[in-house]
Write an enzyme that holds these catalytic residues in place. Structure first.
Site, mmCIF file in Angstrom:
data_model
loop_
_atom_site.group_PDB
_atom_site.id
_atom_site.type_symbol
_atom_site.label_atom_id
_atom_site.label_comp_id
_atom_site.label_asym_id
_atom_site.label_seq_id
_atom_site.Cartn_x
_atom_site.Cartn_y
_atom_site.Cartn_z
ATOM 1 N N LYS A 187 -49.329 -13.723 -24.440
ATOM 2 C CA LYS A 187 -49.612 -12.309 -24.635
ATOM 3 C C LYS A 187 -48.857 -11.515 -23.577
ATOM 4 O O LYS A 187 -48.837 -11.890 -22.401
ATOM 5 C CB LYS A 187 -51.125 -12.094 -24.512
ATOM 6 N N SER B 73 -57.171 -7.658 -29.398
ATOM 7 C CA SER B 73 -55.872 -7.144 -28.996
ATOM 8 C C SER B 73 -54.787 -8.211 -28.961
ATOM 9 O O SER B 73 -53.599 -7.902 -28.875
ATOM 10 C CB SER B 73 -55.997 -6.485 -27.612
ATOM 11 N N SER C 157 -61.075 -10.116 -28.138
ATOM 12 C CA SER C 157 -59.631 -10.033 -28.358
ATOM 13 C C SER C 157 -58.919 -11.361 -28.528
ATOM 14 O O SER C 157 -57.736 -11.391 -28.876
ATOM 15 C CB SER C 157 -58.970 -9.242 -27.221
#
Length: 408
Positions: free
Chosen positions: A38, A113, A137
């Site tokens: 990420k 996310s 997330s």
């Protein structure tokens, strides 16, 4: 077969390709494993943008601790992955790199996310990805993309070098197709000896009474079928009431939004650089008073005490991961209400110090999109969850399915 380049273009899951991969050990328990990170996780010499115009040219000079641990285990860091800006949001549409798309249906969101992390794993661009989880997330995108994701317990995996949202509840966790790889990566991240999960079901699973009345019928149907897998395997399923669960999401969001406002206060001098959806959330936090935050902290402590009493009677808890079918990407949604809806089932467990595992459980009977379930354990219960997940995946093959947009 679709090429990696075509899949990357279609899903927009990758912000930066790392070629050659970051330096890594020649062997180890993760040798040959392709890892995507990420893009809120620092990589020395490689842009880490947090999907924000504020950090468009930010290049850290040191790796995050989790990156160092993966590299020492032989993993190959090959990509920085798309996300909701500053890891804020559950759709992965608010990104300076452009919206991320679900490889099962490119007109639908991948969750967030850590949307790029789950989409990249599902599409075969990487073997495993790291995400971060504040209110869901890791778990929400894992469920939306039909892969496996672990939110470890609080402070079990180091977060040094990872961009925070709310340090009180933030975690860093792995996403992969199956529990076996998730377990190996988790052990490396947590600094533990790598162990293969033992496929053993829990003795007693608590099924919380739902604290809202609008669960999607297709999701309910799939999760009921997953419960039957456990029941047919001799597991006792026990209805439970979790004290304080009706207000848990409000408690969590009070803590998250207040900390976000502090974290991004100086950036509000240039609000035009934020994605609009991110800005809306940051501005909510400015209205949270110190008194409201103190009340939320006390409510969190009370919720944790109540949950400990529940875990005295059951081994794990089981809920759906998402209360709805995977939504189509839209530009006219109310961002705050959308976030609340998508996180209804994931947010309570973020107040808990223990881990939660998201597993693929089937396909929605109307759309055919993935449906996921969550298993939550007491603090220190990661191995218990991974063993239960391995047992479930021995008896189901949803984790092995490949989406239409895939390099596999």
């Amino acid at each position: 077969m679709t090429s990696a380049r075509e899949v990357m273009a279609a899903t927009n899951a990758v912000i930066t390709v790392i070629d050659p991969p970051l330096p890594h050990a020649a062997d180890g328990p993760l040798a040959g494993v392709r890892v995507g990170l990420k893009d809120s996780i620092d990589t020395a010499g490689v842009r880490t943008t947090c999907a924000s115009a504020y950090f468009a040219d930010r290049v850290p000079n040191a790796d995050a601790e989790v990156v160092s641990r993966l590299a020492a285990a032989g993993a190959q860091m090959v990509a920085k992955l798309n996300l909701s800006e500053f890891a804020v949001g559950l759709t992965s549409q608010n990104s300076a790199a452009g919206p991320c798309r679900n490889p099962w249906a490119l007109d639908r969101i991948p969750g967030g996310s850590s949307g790029g992390s789950a989409a990249a794993v599902a599409a075969g661009l990487v073997d495993v990805a790291l995400g971060t989880d504040t209110g869901g997330s890791v778990r929400v995108p894992a469920a939306a993309c039909g892969v496996t994701g672990l939110r470890p317990g609080i402070s079990v995996v180091p977060d040094a070098g990872t961009w925070p949202v709310c340090e009180l509840v933030d975690t860093v966790g792995p996403i992969a197709r199956d529990v076996g790889l998730v377990a190996r990566v988790f052990a490396v991240l947590a600094g533990r000896e790598v162990r293969e999960p033992e496929p053993v079901p829990p003795r007693r699973i608590g099924v919380p009474t739902l604290w809202f009345d609008d669960l999607d019928p297709g999701v309910a149907e799939v999760v009921d079928a997953a419960q039957r897998v456990f029941r047919d395997g001799g597991v006792e399923l026990v209805p439970v009431d979790v004290p304080g669960i009706c207000s848990a999401q409000d408690v969590l969001y009070t803590l998250i939004y207040s900390e976000m406002a502090d974290l991004h206060g100086e950036r509000l001098a240039r609000p035009g650089l934020f994605q609009p959806d991110t800005l809306a959330r940051v501005q909510v936090g400015r209205a949270v008073s110190e008194g409201e935050r103190a009340e939320a902290l006390e409510a969190r402590a009370e919720f944790k005490r109540g949950l400990e009493e529940v875990f005295a009677r059951v081994d794990v808890l089981l809920t759906p991961a998402l209360p709805v079918d995977v939504p189509r990407a839209r530009t006219d949604d109310d961002v705050l209400s959308t976030t609340r809806r998508l996180a209804q089932l994931s947010s309570p467990w973020s107040l808990h110090a223990g881990p939660t595992l998201a597993l693929p459980a089937g396909r929605h009977p109307v759309s055919g999109m993935p449906v996921g379930l969550q298993l939550t354990a007491p603090a220190g219960g990661e191995d218990r969850l991974l063993d239960a997940g391995a047992w479930f995946q021995q008896r189901t093959d949803w984790h092995a399915a490949r989406p239409p947009c895939s390099v596999d």
